[in-house]
Write an enzyme that holds these catalytic residues in place. Structure first.
Site, short mmCIF file in Angstrom:
data_model
loop_
_atom_site.label_atom_id
_atom_site.label_comp_id
_atom_site.label_asym_id
_atom_site.label_seq_id
_atom_site.Cartn_x
_atom_site.Cartn_y
_atom_site.Cartn_z
N CYS A 54 -4.51 1.68 5.91
CA CYS A 54 -4.91 2.16 4.59
C CYS A 54 -5.32 3.64 4.63
O CYS A 54 -5.73 4.16 5.67
CB CYS A 54 -6.09 1.35 4.07
N GLU A 56 -7.96 5.04 3.39
CA GLU A 56 -9.38 5.25 3.71
C GLU A 56 -9.60 5.23 5.22
O GLU A 56 -10.35 6.05 5.77
CB GLU A 56 -10.24 4.15 3.06
N1 THU Z 1 -3.96 0.53 0.44
C1 THU Z 1 -4.78 1.57 0.81
O1 THU Z 1 -4.31 2.54 1.42
N2 THU Z 1 -6.10 1.46 0.52
C2 THU Z 1 -6.67 0.42 -0.14
O2 THU Z 1 -7.89 0.37 -0.25
C3 THU Z 1 -5.83 -0.59 -0.76
C4 THU Z 1 -4.43 -0.64 -0.27
C5 THU Z 1 -2.55 0.59 0.78
C6 THU Z 1 -2.13 -0.39 1.82
C7 THU Z 1 -0.65 -0.51 1.56
O3 THU Z 1 0.00 0.55 2.26
C8 THU Z 1 -0.53 -0.27 0.07
O4 THU Z 1 -1.74 0.34 -0.34
C9 THU Z 1 -0.30 -1.52 -0.74
O5 THU Z 1 -1.25 -2.49 -0.45
#
Ligand code: THU
Length: 144
Positions: A54, A56
């Site tokens: 992710c 974050e």
């Molecule tokens: N994702 C994030 O980068 N941060 C979050 O808090 C929620 C989800 C990303 C993970 C994945 O690459 C895409 O969003 C879809 O879930």
């Protein structure tokens, strides 16, 4: 530009570099230290889907290298579908459960709460909150 505006723009710049060919959901994150240093991260997906990272957690890794997790003061997350770019606004992206735990790790190290600003893909500010509010009764290991 306001301080929040600068941090939101940094998160949007990071979002433009997301590697998200599988979900096509692009997320950017910017983290600011107590003394104003900014680092960025974006989601990094993988053909083995469950290995994606992710935005974050990507930004928090950069924060640890740049100034230490214990100095994290504020975090902005912006996101939305790749093809949302044409629409005027959307829903703010909220940190997932795992990312909340990762942000809480930084807050626990410093003993201070961390401000979290959640925005849509346009960077419009939709919600300002704290990690304490997003993850009440968080898990932690006993000290000692
Ligand atoms: N994702 C994030 O980068 N941060 C979050 O808090 C929620 C989800 C990303 C993970 C994945 O690459 C895409 O969003 C879809 O879930």
């Amino acid at each position: 530009m306001s301080d929040d505006g600068t941090l939101i723009q940094a998160a949007m710049d990071a979002r433009a570099k997301a590697h998200a060919p599988y979900s096509n959901f692009l997320v950017g994150c910017a983290v600011k230290s107590a003394d104003g240093t900014i680092v960025q991260g974006a989601n990094m997906e993988n053909a083995c889907y469950r290995l994606g990272v992710c935005a974050e957690q990507s930004a928090l890794a950069a924060a640890q290298i740049a100034f230490g997790l214990e100095n994290v003061a504020q975090l902005v997350v912006v996101g939305g579908p790749r093809h949302a770019e044409d629409s005027a606004s959307g829903n703010p992206v909220m940190p997932c459960g795992g990312c909340r735990q990762a942000i809480m790790e930084a807050a626990t190290l410093s003993g201070r709460d961390i401000t979290v600003i959640c925005c849509d893909h346009t960077g419009q500010q939709h919600m300002t909150t704290t990690i304490g509010a997003l993850l009440p009764s968080a898990f932690d290991l006993p000290k000692g």
